[in-house]
Design a protein around this motif. Structure first.
Motif, PDB file in Angstrom:
ATOM      1  N   THR A 367      -2.670  -6.142 -17.194  1.00 37.63           N
ATOM      2  CA  THR A 367      -1.958  -7.413 -17.305  1.00 37.63           C
ATOM      3  C   THR A 367      -1.913  -8.056 -15.923  1.00 37.63           C
ATOM      4  OG1 THR A 367      -0.576  -6.565 -19.102  1.00 37.63           O
ATOM      5  CG2 THR A 367       0.219  -8.515 -17.935  1.00 37.63           C
ATOM      6  N   LEU A 368      -2.227  -9.338 -15.861  1.00 37.68           N
ATOM      7  CA  LEU A 368      -2.230 -10.045 -14.588  1.00 37.68           C
ATOM      8  C   LEU A 368      -0.807 -10.230 -14.070  1.00 37.68           C
ATOM      9  CD1 LEU A 368      -4.917 -12.759 -15.407  1.00 37.68           C
ATOM     10  CD2 LEU A 368      -5.217 -10.692 -14.037  1.00 37.68           C
ATOM     11  N   LYS A 369      -0.683 -10.452 -12.774  1.00 35.57           N
ATOM     12  CA  LYS A 369       0.626 -10.635 -12.163  1.00 35.57           C
ATOM     13  C   LYS A 369       0.507 -11.539 -10.946  1.00 35.57           C
ATOM     14  CE  LYS A 369       2.291  -7.781  -9.350  1.00 35.57           C
ATOM     15  NZ  LYS A 369       3.003  -6.679  -8.698  1.00 35.57           N
ATOM     16  N   VAL A 370       1.631 -12.051 -10.516  1.00 35.26           N
ATOM     17  CA  VAL A 370       1.691 -12.771  -9.246  1.00 35.26           C
ATOM     18  C   VAL A 370       1.715 -11.733  -8.140  1.00 35.26           C
ATOM     19  CG1 VAL A 370       3.028 -14.348  -7.817  1.00 35.26           C
ATOM     20  CG2 VAL A 370       2.911 -14.690 -10.302  1.00 35.26           C
ATOM     21  N   VAL A 371       0.789 -11.821  -7.205  1.00 40.71           N
ATOM     22  CA  VAL A 371       0.633 -10.757  -6.211  1.00 40.71           C
ATOM     23  C   VAL A 371       1.789 -10.774  -5.210  1.00 40.71           C
ATOM     24  CG1 VAL A 371      -1.875 -10.754  -6.446  1.00 40.71           C
ATOM     25  CG2 VAL A 371      -0.805 -12.179  -4.687  1.00 40.71           C
ATOM     26  N   ALA A 372       2.081  -9.584  -4.699  1.00 37.41           N
ATOM     27  CA  ALA A 372       3.140  -9.404  -3.714  1.00 37.41           C
ATOM     28  C   ALA A 372       2.636  -8.511  -2.591  1.00 37.41           C
ATOM     29  CB  ALA A 372       4.373  -8.788  -4.368  1.00 37.41           C
ATOM     30  N   THR A 373       3.415  -8.422  -1.543  1.00 37.12           N
ATOM     31  CA  THR A 373       3.025  -7.648  -0.368  1.00 37.12           C
ATOM     32  C   THR A 373       2.712  -6.204  -0.708  1.00 37.12           C
ATOM     33  OG1 THR A 373       4.448  -9.057   0.989  1.00 37.12           O
ATOM     34  CG2 THR A 373       3.747  -6.976   1.949  1.00 37.12           C
ATOM     35  N   SER A 374       3.387  -5.657  -1.688  1.00 37.02           N
ATOM     36  CA  SER A 374       3.202  -4.246  -2.042  1.00 37.02           C
ATOM     37  C   SER A 374       1.982  -3.997  -2.909  1.00 37.02           C
ATOM     38  CB  SER A 374       4.447  -3.726  -2.769  1.00 37.02           C
ATOM     39  OG  SER A 374       4.706  -4.510  -3.931  1.00 37.02           O
ATOM     40  N   ASP A 375       1.269  -5.047  -3.307  1.00 40.69           N
ATOM     41  CA  ASP A 375       0.107  -4.899  -4.180  1.00 40.69           C
ATOM     42  C   ASP A 375      -1.156  -4.665  -3.372  1.00 40.69           C
ATOM     43  OD1 ASP A 375       1.429  -5.250  -6.658  1.00 40.69           O
ATOM     44  OD2 ASP A 375       1.508  -7.409  -6.302  1.00 40.69           O
ATOM     45  N   GLY A 376      -1.978  -3.744  -3.848  1.00 42.35           N
ATOM     46  CA  GLY A 376      -3.193  -3.409  -3.121  1.00 42.35           C
ATOM     47  C   GLY A 376      -2.872  -2.555  -1.909  1.00 42.35           C
ATOM     48  N   THR A 377      -3.908  -2.182  -1.193  1.00 39.73           N
ATOM     49  CA  THR A 377      -3.716  -1.368   0.011  1.00 39.73           C
ATOM     50  C   THR A 377      -3.749  -2.195   1.280  1.00 39.73           C
ATOM     51  OG1 THR A 377      -6.080  -0.940   0.301  1.00 39.73           O
ATOM     52  CG2 THR A 377      -4.856   0.555  -1.149  1.00 39.73           C
TER      53      THR A 377
END
Length: 536
Positions: A367-377
């Motif tokens: 499910t798509l989301k609005v990205v945040a600082t904690s997303d991804g590495t």
């Protein structure tokens, strides 16, 4: 949208922690009672850190020119300023090149030939890149401290000759080291000091430069490239099409201090500075290219161009769009897992044609989301000179210069190498790996089109795949486009100037360097329309 990144200095201090060294260490002396030289083991990684940090504006700006993304509305419309690229210019001279000169001088005096060899190769790469970007630059009289405070500009063609000589010197210096490593692994963030890897970079850089000047002296380029490809084991990728010797700058995953890829830092937050370029999105989508899910992350499943609500979520911005940005921070597409270390897009795409085989919805359950600082590495990369690029350079040279190389095989190997690179990196950073069947099938699809194309069509396919393989490195794509005019870019909606053939000089340089004379302003304006010497 602004190209300036206010947290630039934090990037320098942050990623320095990867190596355990930064520019504050360059004054550490081997003997506190005799403060004469910096510790080479600290100084070398600091040059690798500073080059990565100072490349931010340069990479973002040229990626905008080349329609990979849009970092600035003005640059997307081909309008430069004296401040557009002042940070990389000033940083390269005051930090990276200054420290490299210290390594070469101190290393030579101490007969630390491994350090000298690596520093010369890094200097050759960086100086040639600066010529590619700005044309004529201070060189022979630069980095001399108070001895020459206003160094004159050297001709780019002359600097290239010096760079080629510098690479040969570096190879000779490497030959003086009998160990398998040139320096301790902790002193080299790129190759952990491995001698064969640095040699493969030096030879691959020569290949790139000789291909770059092929329009100026085709006979010389042909002879040099034939010599280099006669021993492919000494090039990046070797004889096994391996990506292990790629020349890649790597960022980290830490947030305090923040050493993440600058594109991740800019976009994985509530405020955003960039758009993805719609023309690049369309190129990938319309060609059933599986790399799209790795390159671009959609924040909204139905958003589309101009903030529409009935599309497939691939909402970018057309090049040269001069209109104000709408309230779309939570809807526009952003950087994916490669190369910025963001999120892998594994959500369904609502309008994929039934004929597509590689950009499909099989297994797409997220499910798509609005990205945040904690997303991804955030542990992204800048691919400077890779196996995929080397193979596609060889394909271009084979088609243009009749080097005797196998253009078709190098074309296939280059695409395969890039797909493998994106897949491996993506899987290691929260995504999924491409199947072997997907990689081979996609390559075979392109080979079928390649076989059916005429000579011009084959070159267009090679340069289009090189353009895609350069995603994350706008500088190299910018070089290729000026040399070949390929791939054909989408016409900007409302350009303010002609396509820039060189970058504007740093305004700081024009103001402080008295050797430039009273025509500095006219010289700046001429940068826009004056080709670099190899651009015929």
């Amino acid at each position: 949208m602004q190209l300036k990144h206010t947290t630039y200095t934090l990037l320098v201090s942050g990623i320095a922690l990867i190596a355990g060294a930064c520019n504050k260490f360059v004054d550490i002396n081997t003997d506190p009672n005799n403060p004469t030289t910096a510790q080479l083991s600290l100084l070398l990684p600091s040059t690798e850190v500073s080059m990565a940090a100072n490349m931010y504006e340069l990479n973002s700006g040229t990626s905008t020119f080349m329609q990979h993304m849009v970092s600035s509305g003005d640059l997307s419309r081909y309008q430069q300023q004296g401040t557009s690229f002042d940070d990389p210019w000033d940083g390269f001279y005051s930090q990276t090149l200054n420290d490299l000169e210290s390594i070469i001088a101190s290393g030579t005096a101490q007969q630390e030939w491994g350090y000298v060899s690596i520093a010369k190769i890094e200097k050759a790469y960086l100086v040639s890149l600066m010529v590619d970007m700005w044309g004529d630059i201070p060189y022979s009289e630069a980095e001399k401290g108070q001895e020459t405070v206003s160094p004159p500009l050297d001709k780019g063609v002359d600097i290239y000759e010096n760079v080629l000589t510098l690479i040969e010197e570096a190879l000779q210096d490497a030959g003086k080291v009998t160990a398998t490593t040139l320096v301790p692994s902790s002193a080299d963030m790129i190759y952990s000091g491995l001698k064969t890897s640095w040699i493969s970079l030096a030879n691959s850089l020569k290949l790139k430069l000789y291909n770059q000047i092929r329009l100026v002296d085709p006979a010389r380029s042909t002879a040099a490239i034939r010599g280099l490809i006669s021993n492919p084991a000494t090039l990046i990728g070797g004889t096994t099409n391996s990506n292990t010797t790629d020349y890649t700058l790597r960022f980290g995953a830490a947030q305090n201090p923040n050493n993440r890829h600058p594109w991740h830092r800019s976009e994985y937050q509530s405020s955003k500075n960039f758009y993805m370029c719609q023309s690049f999105i369309d190129l990938l989508f319309n060609n059933d290219d599986p790399r799209l899910r790795y390159f671009i992350y959609r924040q909204n499943a139905s958003a589309g161009l101009n903030n529409s609500t009935n599309s497939n979520g691939y909402y970018g911005r057309n090049p040269g769009d001069g209109t104000a940005a709408p309230a779309d921070l939570n809807r526009r597409s952003t950087f994916g897992v490669f190369p910025a270390g963001g999120l892998y897009d594994n959500a369904p795409i609502n309008n994929i044609p039934d004929t597509y085989s590689y950009l499909g919805n099989t297994g797409a359950t997220a499910t798509l989301k609005v990205v945040a600082t904690s997303d991804g590495t955030g542990a992204g990369v800048i691919p400077l000179l890779t196996n995929a690029m080397v193979k596609l350079i060889r394909a271009e040279a084979a088609l243009a210069l009749n080097t005797g190389d196998d253009a078709r095989q190098n074309f296939a190997d280059g695409i395969t190498a890039h797909l493998n690179n994106v897949s491996t990196y993506g899987a290691a950073n929260g995504g999924v790996a491409l199947s072997a069947a997907t990689i081979s099938g996609f390559v075979n699809k392109l080979l079928t089109a390649y076989d059916a194309a005429d000579a011009a069509g084959k070159m267009n396919m090679v340069m289009t795949q090189k353009y895609i393989a350069c995603y994350g490195n706008g500088m190299e794509a910018y070089n290729d486009y000026r040399r070949t005019g390929l791939p054909v870019l989408r016409a900007p909606l409302s350009p303010l100037n002609a396509f820039p053939l060189r970058l504007y000089y740093s305004q700081t340089e024009l103001s402080a360097n008295t050797s430039l004379g009273e025509n500095a302003s006219a010289m700046q304006i001429a940068q826009q329309t004056t080709p670099v010497f190899w651009d015929k």
